[in-house]
Structure formats: structure tokens, C-alpha cells
Write a protein that holds these residues in place. Structure first.
Motif, PDB file in Angstrom:
ATOM      1  N   CYS A 444     -10.364  -2.302 -10.676  1.00  0.00           N
ATOM      2  CA  CYS A 444      -8.937  -2.160 -11.262  1.00  0.00           C
ATOM      3  C   CYS A 444      -7.958  -3.474 -10.695  1.00  0.00           C
ATOM      4  O   CYS A 444      -6.805  -3.384 -10.963  1.00  0.00           O
ATOM      5  N   GLY A 445      -8.694  -4.405  -9.615  1.00  0.00           N
ATOM      6  CA  GLY A 445      -7.821  -5.392  -8.904  1.00  0.00           C
ATOM      7  C   GLY A 445      -6.756  -4.648  -7.993  1.00  0.00           C
ATOM      8  O   GLY A 445      -5.996  -5.419  -7.703  1.00  0.00           O
ATOM      9  N   HIS A 446      -6.871  -3.546  -7.598  1.00  0.00           N
ATOM     10  CA  HIS A 446      -6.089  -3.034  -6.480  1.00  0.00           C
ATOM     11  C   HIS A 446      -6.202  -3.757  -5.203  1.00  0.00           C
ATOM     12  O   HIS A 446      -7.623  -4.024  -4.769  1.00  0.00           O
ATOM     13  N   VAL A 447      -5.192  -4.033  -4.421  1.00  0.00           N
ATOM     14  CA  VAL A 447      -5.273  -4.573  -3.210  1.00  0.00           C
ATOM     15  C   VAL A 447      -4.828  -3.603  -2.190  1.00  0.00           C
ATOM     16  O   VAL A 447      -4.012  -2.902  -2.660  1.00  0.00           O
ATOM     17  N   PHE A 448      -4.865  -3.681  -0.888  1.00  0.00           N
ATOM     18  CA  PHE A 448      -4.774  -2.614  -0.141  1.00  0.00           C
ATOM     19  C   PHE A 448      -3.351  -3.304   0.930  1.00  0.00           C
ATOM     20  O   PHE A 448      -3.458  -3.880   1.850  1.00  0.00           O
ATOM     21  N   PRO A 449      -2.262  -2.423   0.511  1.00  0.00           N
ATOM     22  CA  PRO A 449      -1.082  -2.644   1.091  1.00  0.00           C
ATOM     23  C   PRO A 449      -0.913  -1.842   2.668  1.00  0.00           C
ATOM     24  O   PRO A 449      -1.628  -0.950   2.958  1.00  0.00           O
ATOM     25  N   CYS A 450      -0.247  -2.372   3.477  1.00  0.00           N
ATOM     26  CA  CYS A 450      -0.257  -1.829   4.689  1.00  0.00           C
ATOM     27  C   CYS A 450       1.025  -0.534   4.191  1.00  0.00           C
ATOM     28  O   CYS A 450       2.102  -1.008   3.675  1.00  0.00           O
ATOM     29  N   PRO A 451       0.737   0.511   4.765  1.00  0.00           N
ATOM     30  CA  PRO A 451       1.610   1.579   4.387  1.00  0.00           C
ATOM     31  C   PRO A 451       3.060   1.316   5.319  1.00  0.00           C
ATOM     32  O   PRO A 451       3.971   2.080   4.631  1.00  0.00           O
ATOM     33  N   ARG A 452       3.302   0.526   5.819  1.00  0.00           N
ATOM     34  CA  ARG A 452       4.396   0.634   6.639  1.00  0.00           C
ATOM     35  C   ARG A 452       4.938  -0.733   6.828  1.00  0.00           C
ATOM     36  O   ARG A 452       6.168  -1.130   7.152  1.00  0.00           O
ATOM     37  N   CYS A 453       4.341  -1.807   6.016  1.00  0.00           N
ATOM     38  CA  CYS A 453       4.998  -3.237   6.034  1.00  0.00           C
ATOM     39  C   CYS A 453       4.719  -3.623   4.543  1.00  0.00           C
ATOM     40  O   CYS A 453       3.975  -3.200   4.020  1.00  0.00           O
ATOM     41  N   SER A 454       5.625  -4.798   4.082  1.00  0.00           N
ATOM     42  CA  SER A 454       5.375  -5.272   3.051  1.00  0.00           C
ATOM     43  C   SER A 454       4.543  -6.305   3.075  1.00  0.00           C
ATOM     44  O   SER A 454       4.816  -7.492   2.871  1.00  0.00           O
ATOM     45  N   ARG A 647      20.152 -12.016  11.225  1.00  0.00           N
ATOM     46  CA  ARG A 647      19.280 -10.844  10.719  1.00  0.00           C
ATOM     47  C   ARG A 647      19.533  -9.544  11.213  1.00  0.00           C
ATOM     48  O   ARG A 647      20.069  -9.305  12.388  1.00  0.00           O
ATOM     49  N   ALA A 648      19.128  -8.547  10.517  1.00  0.00           N
ATOM     50  CA  ALA A 648      19.393  -7.102  10.603  1.00  0.00           C
ATOM     51  C   ALA A 648      18.207  -6.282  10.332  1.00  0.00           C
ATOM     52  O   ALA A 648      17.602  -6.574   9.314  1.00  0.00           O
ATOM     53  N   GLU A 649      18.180  -5.268  11.219  1.00  0.00           N
ATOM     54  CA  GLU A 649      16.920  -4.221  10.748  1.00  0.00           C
ATOM     55  C   GLU A 649      17.534  -2.826  10.783  1.00  0.00           C
ATOM     56  O   GLU A 649      18.159  -2.670  11.774  1.00  0.00           O
ATOM     57  N   ALA A 650      17.075  -2.071   9.965  1.00  0.00           N
ATOM     58  CA  ALA A 650      17.491  -0.504  10.044  1.00  0.00           C
ATOM     59  C   ALA A 650      16.398   0.295   9.581  1.00  0.00           C
ATOM     60  O   ALA A 650      15.294  -0.214   8.923  1.00  0.00           O
ATOM     61  N   GLY A 651      16.443   1.692   9.785  1.00  0.00           N
ATOM     62  CA  GLY A 651      15.466   2.659   9.211  1.00  0.00           C
ATOM     63  C   GLY A 651      15.581   2.670   7.622  1.00  0.00           C
ATOM     64  O   GLY A 651      14.594   2.912   7.056  1.00  0.00           O
ATOM     65  N   SER A 652      16.694   2.280   7.094  1.00  0.00           N
ATOM     66  CA  SER A 652      16.731   2.201   5.571  1.00  0.00           C
ATOM     67  C   SER A 652      17.275   1.056   4.972  1.00  0.00           C
ATOM     68  O   SER A 652      18.152   0.432   5.879  1.00  0.00           O
ATOM     69  N   GLU A 653      17.110   0.781   3.691  1.00  0.00           N
ATOM     70  CA  GLU A 653      17.472  -0.531   3.237  1.00  0.00           C
ATOM     71  C   GLU A 653      18.910  -0.420   3.009  1.00  0.00           C
ATOM     72  O   GLU A 653      19.827  -1.326   3.065  1.00  0.00           O
ATOM     73  N   GLU A 654      19.536   0.899   2.767  1.00  0.00           N
ATOM     74  CA  GLU A 654      21.375   0.969   2.541  1.00  0.00           C
ATOM     75  C   GLU A 654      21.515   0.550   3.654  1.00  0.00           C
ATOM     76  O   GLU A 654      22.676  -0.277   3.821  1.00  0.00           O
ATOM     77  N   ALA A 655      21.387   0.969   4.981  1.00  0.00           N
ATOM     78  CA  ALA A 655      21.993   0.874   5.988  1.00  0.00           C
ATOM     79  C   ALA A 655      21.986  -0.857   6.440  1.00  0.00           C
ATOM     80  O   ALA A 655      23.179  -1.066   6.944  1.00  0.00           O
ATOM     81  N   VAL A 687       8.757  -4.092   8.074  1.00  0.00           N
ATOM     82  CA  VAL A 687       7.758  -4.017   8.897  1.00  0.00           C
ATOM     83  C   VAL A 687       7.707  -2.855   9.811  1.00  0.00           C
ATOM     84  O   VAL A 687       8.717  -2.481  10.504  1.00  0.00           O
ATOM     85  N   ALA A 688       6.501  -2.086  10.054  1.00  0.00           N
ATOM     86  CA  ALA A 688       6.393  -0.804  10.839  1.00  0.00           C
ATOM     87  C   ALA A 688       7.827   0.127  10.491  1.00  0.00           C
ATOM     88  O   ALA A 688       8.376   0.552  11.180  1.00  0.00           O
ATOM     89  N   ASN A 689       7.979   0.189   9.269  1.00  0.00           N
ATOM     90  CA  ASN A 689       8.806   1.039   8.455  1.00  0.00           C
ATOM     91  C   ASN A 689      10.308   0.690   8.791  1.00  0.00           C
ATOM     92  O   ASN A 689      11.108   1.567   8.603  1.00  0.00           O
ATOM     93  N   ARG A 690      10.626  -0.499   9.459  1.00  0.00           N
ATOM     94  CA  ARG A 690      11.828  -0.789   9.452  1.00  0.00           C
ATOM     95  C   ARG A 690      12.139  -1.790   8.444  1.00  0.00           C
ATOM     96  O   ARG A 690      11.436  -2.853   8.151  1.00  0.00           O
ATOM     97  N   ALA A 722      25.413   2.323  12.385  1.00  0.00           N
ATOM     98  CA  ALA A 722      24.481   3.188  13.160  1.00  0.00           C
ATOM     99  C   ALA A 722      23.162   2.729  13.023  1.00  0.00           C
ATOM    100  O   ALA A 722      22.691   2.646  11.822  1.00  0.00           O
ATOM    101  N   GLY A 723      22.377   2.651  14.091  1.00  0.00           N
ATOM    102  CA  GLY A 723      20.859   2.160  13.764  1.00  0.00           C
ATOM    103  C   GLY A 723      20.458   1.108  13.397  1.00  0.00           C
ATOM    104  O   GLY A 723      19.519   0.797  13.000  1.00  0.00           O
ATOM    105  N   VAL A 724      21.733  -0.043  13.263  1.00  0.00           N
ATOM    106  CA  VAL A 724      21.163  -1.451  12.787  1.00  0.00           C
ATOM    107  C   VAL A 724      21.137  -2.151  14.018  1.00  0.00           C
ATOM    108  O   VAL A 724      22.014  -2.078  14.918  1.00  0.00           O
ATOM    109  N   ARG A 725      20.133  -3.013  14.207  1.00  0.00           N
ATOM    110  CA  ARG A 725      20.066  -3.889  15.268  1.00  0.00           C
ATOM    111  C   ARG A 725      20.088  -5.223  14.396  1.00  0.00           C
ATOM    112  O   ARG A 725      19.287  -5.551  13.512  1.00  0.00           O
ATOM    113  N   TRP A 726      20.819  -5.996  15.082  1.00  0.00           N
ATOM    114  CA  TRP A 726      21.233  -7.408  14.592  1.00  0.00           C
ATOM    115  C   TRP A 726      20.895  -8.468  15.539  1.00  0.00           C
ATOM    116  O   TRP A 726      21.272  -8.210  16.863  1.00  0.00           O
TER     117      TRP A 726
END
Ligand code: ADP
Ligand code: ZN
Length: 735
Positions: A444-454, A647-655, A687-690, A722-726
């Protein structure tokens, strides 16, 4: 103790501490004087004590006197950091918008950052060969190349423990027991002036470059030494260093990679016996690094050779800065304090009024443009120094007509076969480690993504079998038996990685001795040197490697370089990908034919007419650079604009997005004529769910961008998130 009304107010000491807060911290100065500025001090900070650097003394504080605590111990055993280094730290803090305390913490060796480190350090241990050792050297078997090399080095003069890789330290320990080497008393290390051994007769081009450098007025100038691989740039550095030593000044030589230090160190040791040479890089143990750093600070070291962090070495007698392979991405620190050691080197040269020489076969486009604009002076070496070693012939193998099987075109296999027959060495360059870039379901052409990263998981193979590994977060999983999407059992490796190339070659050439060199095989300390020795001793027929092997190594028996999978970079969304590809291919091509036998480079590509490959085939860096600069100018990209990336990272895309939107609004309100692009997801969005996103600030003038960044960063520090690292990356090179 309450102060009586007529005693003068106590002086305040302002201390730089490694905290995220961008300010100095006030303490009661006690007996500290002007002579203590630049010294390390211990201070109470919250519940703990910390080490900081005393930067200023003042008559008063904005804080109420009752809230101030007194300084702790001042380290008066170690000389204070010199004023010029403190000024450089402040400059770097301002430019990169990083707290000065954090800058100073980066620049101190780790052993001097700790509160317990106020003791007087011991002198660097060093060794010499004894008579028993000399007798031994003659009877070593010829195949003991590593031992012979170390014996020879010891035979030429004193060797410092700090300069030995682990493997050689173990040898020296053994030899100490056997009485073949003796430890040298610290006093002896400083005695006796060094000598300069004569080098080869200069080529015309080298002589002209040195004439230009030598006849320039003394003081600061930035020089760009553009020289094709093997043109003798290092010989030019050696001559310049000899001049510096003759004037009793110190030389600072930067190299991009820790692997490159031992080889270059050898050349310097051989040329300058008796001079004190120190290596400074992150691979040193804490004690060694402190000792080396103090040798520099106290003026004992004559030559400091090191990686990017060495640009901050205190050097009271500095006379010259050399940045070798100045285009290399390793000069840019990508974490914490994101600085460019090449740029810092140029500022430092200006500040200390000493010349700076940037050398490369493929200068960074920034540097090339600076040379074109007259800000740097250009010196060119267009031919190889060794007359017999012509530049390799570059052939583009059209992979649309000569279709690769398991990664290899017929032309490349034939070339490898010929080299094997002639007993010459080959290098297969592929910039992907692992077995295959992905695993694919053939149903089916499926490739295997990391569950925690894009990102896709990369297929690796080890003794235990296959593994799926994420190159971003380290996740490791056993490959499933069946496809999770369609249940199909036909799961295949898709594409080529170094391990698979190694496997294919082993099947195809069972008699060949193959050595793979990538981050997975060189992660152990010292293992890289072992591999290099194997290649030099001709114990290897085919090298398979990533860019690690491309840099700076001189393999005289290597006559063929094959390149696989280079086309990927042509379609990368990163506008710097082609610049990096060109540099990498020039470097890797430069490995071929370094000695008498002509070299050949075969590049497998589906786009043989691409201008990048055409320039490469002509060894035409200037042609490539002109075209690339024209493109950059048209696209309003660096070096024609200055950029800073938030650059910023957080647990959710909205944040993350909410934070960056707010940051952008603050920036727009400042209204300083800086372009602020819309926030976008990072190339690696997760990356790693961030979740990671970024905002680009851009301006035609560097100074105007700086005027904007200072107030903007101050506002960012106040933003809720809150929770944003930049972090802010000034002059980013990856997006
Ligand atoms: P680069 O740093 O430009 O790659 P190197 O300085 O390493 O070049 O020189 C390449 C090779 O040429 C080395 O083996 C070096 O010993 C040799 N070489 C350099 N200059 C000369 C010279 N003037 N005469 C003869 N050989 C030279
Ligand atoms: Zn991952």
C-alpha cells in the motif's frame, strides 16, 4: 552591621551570573578592588552558592542596601579574565541578545564554572621519550603504525597529555610503567625557546599570498584565502604562524571539527618543536581543558588550535587568528548561545587589532560577498601545491540512462572494480547514515512515521537485526512483521544508507576490505583516529562514508570518489542546501588524487546539466558563487539581508502560534522598519511531541535589525506564554 551615618556607603560589586536574566547582580563588595574585575567570585544566590564573574564596582545600587548580601570568596589564584575578553563577551551578549552572564559561562572551561574550582590547578602533565624508549622505537614492527607515530612524536619533543587522544594516553601509561617515557617536570615545559623547522619551497601562488599578507600595514585586516583543495593553504598558515612566533606573539587557529585537530596538530608540532602548542576542544576532560585554558591565559601557550569554542580563549599576546574551512557549518553553535565562531573571530581580530585569515576551498557566500565588496581581502590559490597531484577529473554519470541497481550505476561499479585490481583505494560518499532512509510497504505504500516527530523512521541494521530509529528523538522500535495499514507482509527498505551501501559492496566485491565511517561508527572517542590509521596503512580498499570523511583528510592512495544520492539537496526547501552540497562535493572530490596518481570523481545524478554540477566539474567555485549570489539577491535572501529567527516550542501547536502571533504584534508596534513574516511551523514541526514554530525578522541593514532586536527581546521576556520555550537566533543558518 548598621552603618554609622558618616561612614562612606559600602561599594557594590556587580556580578555576571549564568541565569536567563539579562542583567548583573549587586552584592556588597567587601574588600574587592579594581584589581578583582574579571575574577571569579562565589556569591549566595537563592538557596545556593554560585560562581560568577565580577564585572563592575559601583558606589551605589538601585536596590535597598539592607537587601544586599556580601560577596563570597574571590578566586585570586587564577588571573582575572583580561579586559579585552570581558569586552568581547559584552559585545557578543549584545549582538546575540544573550545574557552576559550566560556568555561568560559558555566561555569559561567547565571546571572553572563550578563553585568548588577555586583551587590552584596543577601544571599540565607532559612526557618525553627516554633512552630505553628510543631503543624500543627501532624494534617496533612496521605494522604498529599508531605506536610508531606516537614514538616519533615523542622523539621530536615534549608531548602534553592534553594533546593525546584516549587511545594514546593508554599507550603512554603503559610506557611509563615500562620506563620508555618519563613525565616532565612543569618547569622544563617552559624552558628553552622553540625552533622553526624549514618548510617546502613555496609555490608562486603561496609566495604571492604571503607577500600580500606581509606587506600589509600591521594591525587588523580580514583576509579570505580561497584555495582549491590541496593548494597549500595550511602551508600558508604555518608561515604566518612562524612570523607570529618570531615576534613572540600567540596564534589562534580554529578548525571546524575535533577530528581534524590531531592531524593538524601533528603538522604544527613537527614545524614548531619546542613551542608550546595546545589543543582546545570539547572532547578534552575537564581538568585538561582547564589546564590548557590556563596555559593560554597565563601566556605560556604559543599556539592554540581548537574548535569553535576556542575563539574565546584568553590570549594576552595574541598576534594572529586563522579560521580554517571557514565555510563549515560547525562554526555555528546551534544551541544555547547561538553564535558564529567565524564572525566572532573577525570581531576579535578587529578589537585586538590583529589580522584574521579565513581559509576555504568553498568560502561561505557571506565571506565571498565580503571579499567582492572589499571588506575582506581576497587571496587565491588556484592550483594544487604538489605539481604531480592534478585536480581530479569530475564525471557526471547520468542515472537516467545508466540506471542504478541497489544504488550503484554500472559506471561506478566498474570504476570501483578497476581500483581494486590496481590496489588503489576508493571512497563512496553518501550523506545518509543507517540502512535505508525509510521502510516501505510494497502493498500500500505506507511508510513508517515517528509517532512523536514529523519525520520518517530510518531503517538501521545491527547484529540483532533491523531497527527503526528516529534521527530526531532517538526512538527505537523493532520493525513490525506486517504493515499496520493493509496487513501486507512485503515490507522493504526504501533508498540507500551507508549500511546498505556497505552491504551491497560486500556482496559485489567479496574480496574487498570495506570500512564504513559515519556518526554511528565514530561515536566512540578516538575511534576516528583508528580508522584514519587503517586507511593510511592501506588496510582498507573501499571507504563508505558520510560528510565526516569529506573534511580535510589526506589519503594519498585514494584515487576514486563515487557520490550517491546527491540530488536530494537540489530539491530541498532550505535555500542554503545547494551551497552546502557544492561545498561538500568539492571537499569530497578533493580527497581523490592527493598524491601522484590522478584522481577521478563519479557523481551519480539524474540532472547532469544542473549548473551546480557543471561548475563542480570545472572546479569553478567563483562561477558557482556568482550564480548563487545572484539568486540570493533576487530572492532577497542573506547575505543581501540580515535575519533573526525567533524559535518557539510548546506542548501544543495553539500555544506556540499564539506566542509567536503576540511576539509579531509587539514587533509591529515597535515600528522599526523591520519585516516580520508570519509565524510558520518549523521544517521539523514536531520533535518528541513538542510543537515547533518560528518567526523570521528581516532587514536590509544589519544595524537597523540590531536596533529593533534589543527592545523587541525585552518585550518578549515580558510576554505571557505558559509552557512556551523560545530562543532568538541571530544570523540563522538553518530554518
Ligand atoms: P590545503 O590546506 O590547501 O588543502 P595543504 O597545505 O594541506 O593544502 O597542502 C596539500 C599538500 O601539498 C600537502 O601534502 C602539503 O605538504 C603539500 N604542500 C603544500 N605546500 C607545498 C609546497 N610549497 N611545496 C610542496 N608541497 C607542498
Ligand atoms: Zn522521533
Amino acid at each position: 552591621m548598621p552603618q554609622s551615618p558618616d561612614s562612606p556607603p559600602e561599594r557594590i560589586a556587580r556580578i555576571a551570573l549564568d541565569t536567563p536574566l539579562d542583567r548583573l547582580f549587586d552584592y556588597l563588595a567587601r574588600d574587592a578592588t579594581e584589581a578583582d574585575i574579571g575574577r571569579r567570585v562565589e556569591v549566595p544566590f537563592g538557596p545556593r552558592h554560585r560562581i560568577g564573574v565580577l564585572l563592575e564596582l559601583a558606589e551605589g545600587s538601585d536596590l535597598p542596601p539592607a537587601s544586599l548580601k556580601p560577596l563570597g570568596a574571590i578566586d585570586r589564584h587564577t588571573p582575572p579574565l583580561p579586559t579585552d575578553l570581558l569586552a568581547l563577551a559584552r559585545f557578543v551578549a549584545d549582538y546575540y541578545h544573550h545574557p552576559v552572564g550566560a556568555v561568560l559561562a559558555t566561555l569559561l572551561p567547565p571546571a572553572l564554572r563550578r563553585a568548588s574550582a577555586a583551587r590552584r590547578p596543577e601544571a599540565t602533565p607532559a612526557y618525553r621519550l627516554t633512552e630505553a624508549g628510543q631503543a624500543q622505537a627501532a624494534s617496533l614492527p612496521a605494522r604498529a603504525t599508531a605506536r610508531i607515530a606516537l614514538m616519533e612524536r615523542l622523539g621530536r619533543g615534549i608531548v602534553h597529555r592534553a594533546d593525546l587522544p584516549d587511545r594514546e594516553k593508554a599507550l603512554v601509561r603503559d610506557w611509563l610503567r615500562r620506563g620508555w617515557v618519563a613525565a616532565v617536570a612543569p618547569a622544563a615545559q617552559m624552558a628553552g625557546a622553540g625552533r622553526v623547522v624549514a618548510g617546502p619551497e613555496l609555490t608562486g601562488e603561496q609566495a604571492r599570498a604571503l607577500d600580500a599578507l606581509g606587506s600589509a600595514p600591521p594591525g587588523f585586516a580580514a583576509w579570505l584565502l580561497h584555495g582549491v583543495t590541496g593548494s597549500g593553504k595550511t602551508e600558508v598558515y604555518l608561515r604566518l604562524v612562524a612570523d607570529v612566533l618570531a615576534r613572540e606573539r600567540q596564534a589562534l587557529v580554529l578548525v571546524p571539527e575535533i577530528h581534524l585537530t590531531p592531524q593538524l596538530m601533528e603538522r604544527f608540532v613537527r614545524r614548531f618543536p619546542g613551542y608550546k602548542l595546545i589543543g582546545l576542544h570539547s572532547g578534552l576532560a575537564d581538568g585538561e581543558r582547564r589546564a590548557a585554558w590556563l596555559d593560554a591565559l597565563e601566556g605560556r601557550a604559543d599556539i592554540v588550535l581548537g574548535t569553535r569554542l576556542a575563539v574565546f580563549t584568553p590570549l594576552p599576546r595574541l598576534g594572529l587568528i586563522v579560521v580554517d574551512e571557514e565555510h563549515d557549518g560547525a562554526y555555528k553553535q546551534m544551541e544555547g548561545m547561538r553564535y558564529s565562531a567565524r564572525d566572532v573571530a573577525v570581531w576579535r581580530g578587529r578589537q585586538r587589532d590583529v589580522p584574521v585569515v579565513l581559509g576555504s576551498a568553498t568560502p561561505a557566500l557571506e565571506s565571498w560577498r565580503n571579499a567582492r565588496a572589499g571588506r575582506y581581502r581576497l587571496l587565491s590559490l588556484t592550483r594544487r601545491a604538489n605539481e604531480k597531484a592534478a585536480l581530479p577529473a569530475v564525471r557526471l554519470v547520468d542515472s537516467r540512462t545508466d540506471r542504478p541497481r541497489q544504488g550503484f550505476t554500472a559506471a561506478l561499479l566498474a570504476g570501483l572494480g578497476e581500483r581494486l585490481e590496481r590496489g588503489e583505494q576508493s571512497l563512496v560518499f553518501i550523506n545518509r547514515r543507517g540502512y535505508a532512509p525509510t521502510m516501505l510497504c510494497n502493498g500500500c505504500g505506507h511508510v513508517f512515521p515517528c509517532p512523536r516527530c514529523s519525520a520518517h523512521l530510518v531503517l538501521h541494521r545491527n547484529k540483532a537485526g533491523y531497527r527503526l530509529v528516529c534521527h530526531h528523538c532517538g526512538l527505537t522500535a523493532r520493525p513490525p512483521e506486517a504493515c499496520p495499514e493493509c496487513g501486507g507482509l512485503d515490507l522493504r527498505a526504501a533508498g540507500q544508507g551507508t549500511q546498505r551501501v556497505e552491504e551491497t559492496l560486500a556482496e559485489r566485491f567479496p574480496e574487498a576490505r570495506i570500512l564504513r565511517v559515519d556518526r554511528d561508527t565514530t561515536s566512540r572517542k578516538g575511534s576516528f583516529a583508528v580508522m584514519r590509521d587503517q586507511v593510511e596503512a592501506r588496510e582498507v580498499d573501499i571507504l563508505v562514508g558520510t560528510q565526516i570523511v569529506a573534511k580535510g583528510h589526506d589519503f594519498p592512495h585514494l584515487t576514486l570518489v563515487g557520490v550517491i544520492g546527491a540530488d536530494h539537496a537540489l530539491i530541498s526547501p532550505d535555500f542554503r542546501a545547494t551551497e552546502r552540497l557544492f561545498a561538500q562535493l568539492m571537499q569530497v572530490a578533493g580527497r581523490a588524487g592527493r598524491a601522484e596518481r590522478a584522481g577521478e570523481v563519479l557523481i551519480q545524478t539524474a540532472y547532469p546539466r544542473h549548473p551546480l554540477y557543471q561548475c563542480l566539474a570545472r572546479h569553478d567555485y567563483p562561477g558557482f558563487a556568482e550564480a548563487a549570489l545572484k539568486e540570493r539577491r533576487g530572492a532577497d535572501a542573506p547575505p543581501y539581508v540580515s535575519q533573526a529567527l525567533l524559535r518557539a516550542e510548546a506542548g501544543s501547536e495553539e500555544a506556540v502560534m499564539a506566542f509567536l502571533q503576540a511576539a509579531r504584534q509587539e514587533g509591529l508596534d515597535l515600528g522599526k522598519g523591520v519585516t516580520l513574516f508570519d509565524p510558520v511551523s518549523a521544517l521539523m514541526a514536531r520533535v518528541a511531541n513538542r510543537h515547533r514554530a518560528q518567526l523570521l525578522a528581516q532587514c536590509g541593514a544589519r544595524a537597523r535589525l540590531q536596533d529593533f532586536l534589543a527592545p523587541w527581546v525585552a518585550l518578549l521576556r515580558e510576554l505571557p506564554g505558559a509552557g512556551v520555550r523560545w530562543s532568538l537566533d541571530v544570523d540563522p543558518v538553518d530554518y
